[in-house]
Design a protein around this motif. Structure first.
Motif, PDB file in Angstrom:
ATOM      1  N   GLY A  36     -18.192  31.574 -24.708  1.00 57.59           N
ATOM      2  CA  GLY A  36     -16.854  31.334 -24.207  1.00 57.59           C
ATOM      3  C   GLY A  36     -16.754  31.497 -22.702  1.00 57.59           C
ATOM      4  O   GLY A  36     -17.499  32.260 -22.089  1.00 57.59           O
ATOM      5  N   GLY A  38     -13.904  32.491 -20.463  1.00 55.63           N
ATOM      6  CA  GLY A  38     -12.552  33.008 -20.306  1.00 55.63           C
ATOM      7  C   GLY A  38     -12.270  33.527 -18.912  1.00 55.63           C
ATOM      8  O   GLY A  38     -13.133  33.533 -18.032  1.00 55.63           O
ATOM      9  N   GLU A  60     -18.786  36.125 -24.872  1.00 53.66           N
ATOM     10  CA  GLU A  60     -18.228  35.604 -26.129  1.00 53.66           C
ATOM     11  C   GLU A  60     -19.222  34.638 -26.763  1.00 53.66           C
ATOM     12  O   GLU A  60     -19.045  33.431 -26.737  1.00 53.66           O
ATOM     13  CB  GLU A  60     -16.899  34.900 -25.863  1.00 53.66           C
ATOM     14  CG  GLU A  60     -15.814  35.810 -25.307  1.00 53.66           C
ATOM     15  CD  GLU A  60     -14.560  35.032 -24.945  1.00 53.66           C
ATOM     16  OE1 GLU A  60     -13.512  35.340 -25.508  1.00 53.66           O
ATOM     17  OE2 GLU A  60     -14.637  34.109 -24.109  1.00 53.66           O
ATOM     18  N   VAL A 147     -15.589  32.630 -29.345  1.00 51.91           N
ATOM     19  CA  VAL A 147     -14.424  33.184 -28.649  1.00 51.91           C
ATOM     20  C   VAL A 147     -13.595  34.114 -29.529  1.00 51.91           C
ATOM     21  O   VAL A 147     -12.666  34.774 -29.045  1.00 51.91           O
ATOM     22  CB  VAL A 147     -13.518  32.073 -28.071  1.00 51.91           C
ATOM     23  CG1 VAL A 147     -14.314  31.132 -27.178  1.00 51.91           C
ATOM     24  CG2 VAL A 147     -12.800  31.308 -29.171  1.00 51.91           C
ATOM     25  N   ALA A 151     -10.514  36.214 -27.876  1.00 53.42           N
ATOM     26  CA  ALA A 151      -9.284  35.411 -27.923  1.00 53.42           C
ATOM     27  C   ALA A 151      -8.453  35.667 -29.170  1.00 53.42           C
ATOM     28  O   ALA A 151      -7.217  35.643 -29.117  1.00 53.42           O
ATOM     29  CB  ALA A 151      -9.632  33.930 -27.822  1.00 53.42           C
ATOM     30  N   GLY A 178      -5.102  32.126 -22.085  1.00 51.80           N
ATOM     31  CA  GLY A 178      -6.127  31.986 -23.098  1.00 51.80           C
ATOM     32  C   GLY A 178      -6.013  32.950 -24.254  1.00 51.80           C
ATOM     33  O   GLY A 178      -6.343  32.615 -25.393  1.00 51.80           O
ATOM     34  N   VAL A 179      -5.545  34.187 -23.987  1.00 49.69           N
ATOM     35  CA  VAL A 179      -5.325  35.148 -25.063  1.00 49.69           C
ATOM     36  C   VAL A 179      -3.867  35.119 -25.515  1.00 49.69           C
ATOM     37  O   VAL A 179      -3.570  35.246 -26.705  1.00 49.69           O
ATOM     38  CB  VAL A 179      -5.727  36.568 -24.632  1.00 49.69           C
ATOM     39  CG1 VAL A 179      -5.600  37.549 -25.791  1.00 49.69           C
ATOM     40  CG2 VAL A 179      -7.161  36.593 -24.113  1.00 49.69           C
ATOM     41  N   HIS A 182      -3.098  32.705 -28.249  1.00 55.09           N
ATOM     42  CA  HIS A 182      -3.590  33.168 -29.544  1.00 55.09           C
ATOM     43  C   HIS A 182      -2.720  34.306 -30.083  1.00 55.09           C
ATOM     44  O   HIS A 182      -2.636  34.488 -31.306  1.00 55.09           O
ATOM     45  CB  HIS A 182      -5.050  33.595 -29.437  1.00 55.09           C
ATOM     46  CG  HIS A 182      -5.988  32.436 -29.251  1.00 55.09           C
ATOM     47  ND1 HIS A 182      -6.369  31.985 -28.009  1.00 55.09           N
ATOM     48  CD2 HIS A 182      -6.589  31.615 -30.146  1.00 55.09           C
ATOM     49  CE1 HIS A 182      -7.181  30.953 -28.153  1.00 55.09           C
ATOM     50  NE2 HIS A 182      -7.329  30.707 -29.444  1.00 55.09           N
ATOM     51  N   VAL A 313      -9.830  26.027 -28.876  1.00 52.79           N
ATOM     52  CA  VAL A 313     -10.805  25.780 -27.812  1.00 52.79           C
ATOM     53  C   VAL A 313     -10.645  24.331 -27.396  1.00 52.79           C
ATOM     54  O   VAL A 313     -11.063  23.417 -28.106  1.00 52.79           O
ATOM     55  CB  VAL A 313     -12.247  26.067 -28.274  1.00 52.79           C
ATOM     56  CG1 VAL A 313     -13.229  25.842 -27.127  1.00 52.79           C
ATOM     57  CG2 VAL A 313     -12.368  27.494 -28.799  1.00 52.79           C
ATOM     58  N   VAL A 329     -10.761  26.836 -15.159  1.00 54.59           N
ATOM     59  CA  VAL A 329     -10.272  28.142 -15.595  1.00 54.59           C
ATOM     60  C   VAL A 329      -9.562  28.848 -14.451  1.00 54.59           C
ATOM     61  O   VAL A 329      -8.481  29.421 -14.617  1.00 54.59           O
ATOM     62  CB  VAL A 329     -11.435  28.999 -16.128  1.00 54.59           C
ATOM     63  CG1 VAL A 329     -10.965  30.429 -16.419  1.00 54.59           C
ATOM     64  CG2 VAL A 329     -12.031  28.385 -17.394  1.00 54.59           C
ATOM     65  N   ARG A 337      -8.738  28.264 -24.957  1.00 51.12           N
ATOM     66  CA  ARG A 337     -10.038  28.711 -24.457  1.00 51.12           C
ATOM     67  C   ARG A 337     -10.940  27.540 -24.107  1.00 51.12           C
ATOM     68  O   ARG A 337     -10.796  26.428 -24.609  1.00 51.12           O
ATOM     69  CB  ARG A 337     -10.719  29.568 -25.513  1.00 51.12           C
ATOM     70  CG  ARG A 337     -10.420  31.056 -25.423  1.00 51.12           C
ATOM     71  CD  ARG A 337     -11.016  31.649 -24.150  1.00 51.12           C
ATOM     72  NE  ARG A 337     -11.306  33.048 -24.279  1.00 51.12           N
ATOM     73  CZ  ARG A 337     -10.580  34.014 -23.744  1.00 51.12           C
ATOM     74  NH1 ARG A 337      -9.513  33.727 -23.036  1.00 51.12           N
ATOM     75  NH2 ARG A 337     -10.921  35.283 -23.895  1.00 51.12           N
TER      76      ARG A 337
END
Length: 343
Positions: A36, A38, A60, A147, A151, A178-179, A182, A313, A329, A337
């Protein structure tokens, strides 16, 4: 092996041939399938989080064990694995209490204090690897499975830390991150009413698709009042702050109702003021949530294996495109993600 190496902070990745890692006593080596990309590791790349350089970043991972060192139990060649982010000791009172983020002898983080997953192989203390559960097709979806450890597992822990119950109202600050996005998914999975708080208008639609029942445009100001209006003055049950600036923390605290819980994690980590009288009269809680435990990762992986949740993702690229992906990013242009395919 091929690896993307950072020679220092705020430098470009360099594709290098480096020696294949060899497992020593108590160690294991895994072939990396995906890793991942992130914001945490972008902070390392940009120099906002310190690290030892030169460094191979990334934690990740989805991988397969290829070799183990002397004394290693519970792992064998061919096992599908991911990795725990913290280099915890495994034997202090906190680790033995299954509270690994509070490890008294922490060696730092994977991809920060030791080389990580932006390479064909990764060597770690064997107990840092986590075997993937049966029924999880990690070979078909290596980017998504990689991830999960951050995530999805991080917001899963928040549900437990904040004691979120069905029917409660949960506001998520930084919901388009990104988090954060989720967290919307997990809060909806927990059958809560979900309010996204976000400044970037281009992420509003993604927040709604992820599970937000309402979206508050934080760029207009007075977020506290907006949340109170949406709850008819009662306030939210839980405010989860992935930004954690002074203004967002104070807005979240001000919007809490009776028995409300404010959770801070990641982000700026700035000081803020709250009303002690409100905390007393409304019996409110202010909580910190630091990464996740190994058991919470396993529980989250089980949810994914059962098809109850699935990570978002939106960008998957080959290792050679690491620099371009990290530029996106850094600019906040990734929804959910991003990840790199290594093998």
């Amino acid at each position: 092996m091929k690896a993307m190496v950072l020679k220092g902070p705020n430098t470009a990745f360099e594709l290098r041939e480096v020696p294949d890692p060899v497992a020593g006593p108590g160690e294991a080596v895994a072939r990396v399938l995906a890793c991942g990309s992130g914001l945490t590791i972008q902070h390392i790349k940009a120099g906002r989080i310190s690290a030892g350089f030169p460094r191979i970043i990334g934690h990740e991972i989805t991988g397969e064990i290829v070799s183990i060192g002397a004394g290693v139990r519970g792992l064998a060649a061919g096992d599908g694995v991911t990795a725990y982010y913290y280099l915890n000791c495994g034997h202090c009172r906190w680790c033995l209490s299954c509270l690994e983020p509070l490890c008294a002898n922490s060696g730092g983080n994977v991809g920060r204090n030791c080389d990580g997953g932006y390479a064909e192989y990764i060597k770690l203390p064997a107990h840092i690897f986590i075997r993937l559960p049966e029924g999880l097709d990690y070979r078909a979806h290596p980017a998504e499975i990689g991830v999960v450890t951050d995530a999805l597992a991080t917001p899963y822990k928040v549900l437990k830390r904040a004691r979120v119950r069905a029917g409660e109202t949960v506001a998520v600050f930084g919901a388009g991150g990104g988090v954060g996005i989720h967290q919307l998914m997990l809060a909806k999975w927990a059958r809560a009413r979900v309010i996204a708080v976000e400044v970037a208008a281009h992420k509003f639609d993604a927040c709604s698709k992820a599970g937000a029942d309402e979206v508050v445009d934080a760029s207009r100001g007075n977020v506290t009042q907006a949340l109170l209006d949406l709850t008819r003055g009662k306030g939210v049950d839980v405010a989860v702050d992935y930004v954690s600036s002074t203004s967002t923390l104070e807005a979240g605290a001000g919007a809490l109702g009776h028995r409300g819980r404010l959770v801070t994690l990641g982000g700026a980590g700035q000081p803020f003021k709250v009303s002690a009288l409100d905390m007393l009269l409304k019996e409110q809680d202010l909580l910190g949530s630091r990464y996740v435990t190994r058991s919470e990762i396993l529980e989250t992986l089980d949810l994914v294996a059962r098809g109850e949740i699935w990570p978002l993702v939106s960008e998957i690229r080959p290792l050679m495109e690491a620099e371009a992906l990290h530029e996106r990013v850094e600019r906040g242009q990734v929804t959910g993600r991003a990840a790199l395919l290594i093998k």
